[in-house]
Design a protein around this motif. Structure first.
Motif, short mmCIF file in Angstrom:
data_model
loop_
_atom_site.label_atom_id
_atom_site.label_comp_id
_atom_site.label_asym_id
_atom_site.label_seq_id
_atom_site.Cartn_x
_atom_site.Cartn_y
_atom_site.Cartn_z
N LEU A 126 -14.96 3.90 49.08
CA LEU A 126 -14.28 4.56 49.93
C LEU A 126 -13.49 3.57 50.67
O LEU A 126 -12.89 2.45 50.00
N ASP A 127 -13.26 3.79 52.12
CA ASP A 127 -12.36 2.87 52.69
C ASP A 127 -13.25 2.00 53.54
O ASP A 127 -12.69 1.32 54.60
N TYR B 216 -18.62 11.98 55.46
CA TYR B 216 -17.69 11.07 55.53
C TYR B 216 -16.45 11.26 54.37
O TYR B 216 -15.23 11.04 54.74
N TYR B 217 -16.80 11.47 53.07
CA TYR B 217 -15.97 11.41 52.44
C TYR B 217 -15.00 12.61 52.46
O TYR B 217 -13.66 12.74 52.35
N TYR C 76 -12.60 11.93 55.25
CA TYR C 76 -11.50 11.00 54.57
C TYR C 76 -10.30 11.40 53.83
O TYR C 76 -9.34 11.15 54.02
N LYS C 77 -10.81 12.52 53.07
CA LYS C 77 -9.77 13.11 52.06
C LYS C 77 -9.26 14.23 52.80
O LYS C 77 -8.02 14.16 52.79
N LYS D 224 -8.25 14.01 56.04
CA LYS D 224 -7.42 13.02 56.79
C LYS D 224 -5.99 12.70 56.03
O LYS D 224 -4.93 12.67 56.66
N ASN D 225 -6.25 12.44 54.68
CA ASN D 225 -5.27 12.02 53.99
C ASN D 225 -4.59 12.89 53.06
O ASN D 225 -3.73 13.00 52.42
#
Length: 230
Positions: free
Chosen positions: A24-25, A81-82, A85-86, A88-89
């Motif tokens: 991920l980031d 978390y994934y 993360y997704k 958020k984007n």
């Protein structure tokens, strides 16, 4: 070594873009802090993890060397978390959701398998004595841990050849406990048997007094079921 299926590993590799060597980031330091906070392993300094390699290989190493319980806990946290993360984007696709659901089911099965192995590896009489007599080891446990022990034991006692047996609780308890009471109890304490984010949230709904009550009720049920089956 965790008993992850090949399909689950491939799904995780794809979701977390591990083919690139990254996860991920995460940076090296943020990934180190994340894993340390979730399962207590320092991926750059702990024994067996000293050799430098990519973040993806560090994660693969955890999958290959750590227990089911640790791997399940870490995967659950990474999936959450994934998703964040997704979202958020603004690019969480239906395909992502499908893969997430498949992974959650796989690790839930793995967690259940781990719980059953723990129970089977111990002497049944020893487990009953520890719980029913509230021995020193049991007394020193936190309430959540006590409920996990009680829940695992009830599940093990009632599960035969992959299916749950039924007992005439109304008769053996003189009407004080019925089959539906046992089913409802098992549902209520299921969250204490697992460590997913959903289970941890569910636990917070109970007060300490309610947890203590559930422990006492569970001890009665354990004794009732064990005595009937003996």
């Amino acid at each position: 070594m965790a008993n992850l299926k090949y399909e689950t590993i491939q799904c995780l590799e794809e979701l977390f873009d591990m083919q690139s060597g990254y996860v991920l980031d995460f940076s090296n330091s943020s990934f180190q802090r994340f894993i340390k906070g979730i399962i207590g392993i320092d991926i750059y300094n702990d024994k067996g993890y000293e050799n430098y390699c990519s973040k993806a290989n560090k994660l693969r190493q955890i999958f290959e060397t750590e227990s089911n319980s640790k791997v399940v806990k870490l995967i659950s946290a990474l999936i959450n978390y994934y998703e964040d993360y997704k979202l958020k984007n603004n690019n969480l696709t239906d395909y992502d959701k499908k893969k997430i659901d498949e992974t959650k089911k796989a690790i839930k099965d793995l967690e259940q398998e781990d719980d059953e192995k723990i129970i089977v590896s111990q002497d049944l009489g020893e487990l009953i004595q520890k719980i029913s007599t509230r021995n020193a080891q049991f007394r020193e446990m936190a309430l959540d841990e006590k409920l996990k022990e009680v829940g695992n034991l009830i599940e093990y006692l009632l599960k035969k050849n992959g299916n749950f047996i039924t007992l005439n609780y109304d008769y053996i308890s003189l009407g004080f406990i019925k089959e539906n009471d046992v089913k409802e109890y098992r549902k209520k304490i299921q969250c204490f048997r697992h460590s997913s984010q959903e289970s941890l949230k569910e636990r917070k709904k109970y007060t300490e007094n309610q947890k203590q009550f559930l422990v006492e009720v569970g001890i009665v049920m354990c004794n009732l079921i064990y005595n009937e089956l003996s």
